[in-house]
Design a protein around this motif. Sequence first.
Motif, short mmCIF file in Angstrom:
data_model
loop_
_atom_site.label_atom_id
_atom_site.label_comp_id
_atom_site.label_asym_id
_atom_site.label_seq_id
_atom_site.Cartn_x
_atom_site.Cartn_y
_atom_site.Cartn_z
N THR A 39 0.85 -1.19 0.00
CA THR A 39 0.00 0.00 0.00
C THR A 39 0.88 1.24 0.00
OG1 THR A 39 -1.68 -1.21 1.23
CG2 THR A 39 -1.90 1.19 1.19
N ILE A 40 0.51 2.20 -0.84
CA ILE A 40 1.30 3.43 -0.97
C ILE A 40 0.41 4.64 -0.71
CG2 ILE A 40 2.66 4.85 -2.58
CD1 ILE A 40 3.79 2.41 -3.76
N VAL A 41 0.75 5.40 0.33
CA VAL A 41 0.06 6.66 0.62
C VAL A 41 1.11 7.72 0.92
CG1 VAL A 41 -2.23 5.85 1.36
CG2 VAL A 41 -0.38 5.80 3.00
N THR A 42 1.39 8.57 -0.05
CA THR A 42 2.53 9.49 0.12
C THR A 42 2.15 10.93 0.37
OG1 THR A 42 2.66 9.83 -2.25
CG2 THR A 42 4.11 8.16 -1.32
N ASP A 43 0.96 11.36 0.07
CA ASP A 43 0.58 12.76 0.25
C ASP A 43 -0.81 12.81 0.86
OD1 ASP A 43 2.57 12.65 -1.95
OD2 ASP A 43 2.36 14.85 -1.87
N LEU A 44 -0.90 13.07 2.15
CA LEU A 44 -2.21 13.12 2.79
C LEU A 44 -2.12 13.88 4.11
CD1 LEU A 44 -3.07 9.50 4.08
CD2 LEU A 44 -0.82 10.23 3.45
N GLY A 45 -3.18 14.62 4.40
CA GLY A 45 -3.17 15.46 5.60
C GLY A 45 -3.63 14.71 6.83
N HIS A 46 -4.48 13.72 6.62
CA HIS A 46 -4.88 12.85 7.74
C HIS A 46 -5.26 11.50 7.14
CE1 HIS A 46 -8.85 14.14 6.31
NE2 HIS A 46 -9.36 13.12 6.97
N ILE A 47 -5.36 10.52 8.02
CA ILE A 47 -5.66 9.18 7.52
C ILE A 47 -7.12 8.86 7.83
CG2 ILE A 47 -5.03 6.74 7.62
CD1 ILE A 47 -2.26 7.93 8.75
#
Length: 266
Positions: free
Chosen positions: A141-149
């Motif tokens: 899983t790839i999450v590289t740009d996010l302000g919150h999960i």
Amino acid sequence: MKLNFCSLSSGSSGNCYYIGNESHGILIDAGISASSIRKFLKNISISIDSIMGILITHNHIDHIRGLEVLIRKNHIPAFTTQKIWESILSPRKKISRDCIREIPQQKKINLDNFEIEAFPVYHDAPETIGFQISAGGKKITIVTDLGHICQTAALYIKESNLLVIESNYDEQMLENGRYPYFLKERIRSDNGHLGNHQTSVFLADIFNDSIEHICLAHLSKNNNTPEKALETLQKTFSERDITLKSHQQILILNRNIPNEMIRLVE
Ligand SMILES: [Zn+2]
Ligand SMILES: [Zn+2]
């Protein structure tokens, strides 16, 4: 079958990640120059001709810098949502129609032996997505740009064997740094980026035996150091009495040079 992962470049200056098996591969984002992508792939003995597609997370330049040239020269199809395509394509950006593939969110698509699913994340672009790529019984899983999960992203993250997750800024460094106030607020907003502490607390909450590799990604050049990102996560884990088992590791992804290839074996 093996599932291999290699970060070619990770951070606010450019992102590009490789996932592949023995014969084929895909790229996630093309945020460095096309020539750097070809060179880095060659260095790890991957031919550009084995790349079946490029998955695009959003329209920020650190994710699409090399996209146009890579598509033009190597004719590789690129995959993202209709809305993200709208935000990428402009009269200036000429991408051959037959390489544009629109994909849905939260619905699996197949590319050779890879199962790919895009899901929404919250970031200050017209639309941003994370990806889960599965093959040979393993999930990345790839999450590289996010302000919150959000809860949706958390579900994909929890079940991964290899996780690439943003740890963009050290909260103290950002606060005391020389960025203007509005930019600091943008970075730490719910639609900005994840800070070291934020990422660490989340990881401590969801950590489980299936997670083999945690790759901290997209570190800021000005507001973070690899040492601080690692220390914050280690400290949070130790406060929660979380110890890594022998099959588990934490890795910091380099900003400008590839990391070592990680091989997930079924
Ligand atoms: Zn970015
Ligand atoms: Zn971005």
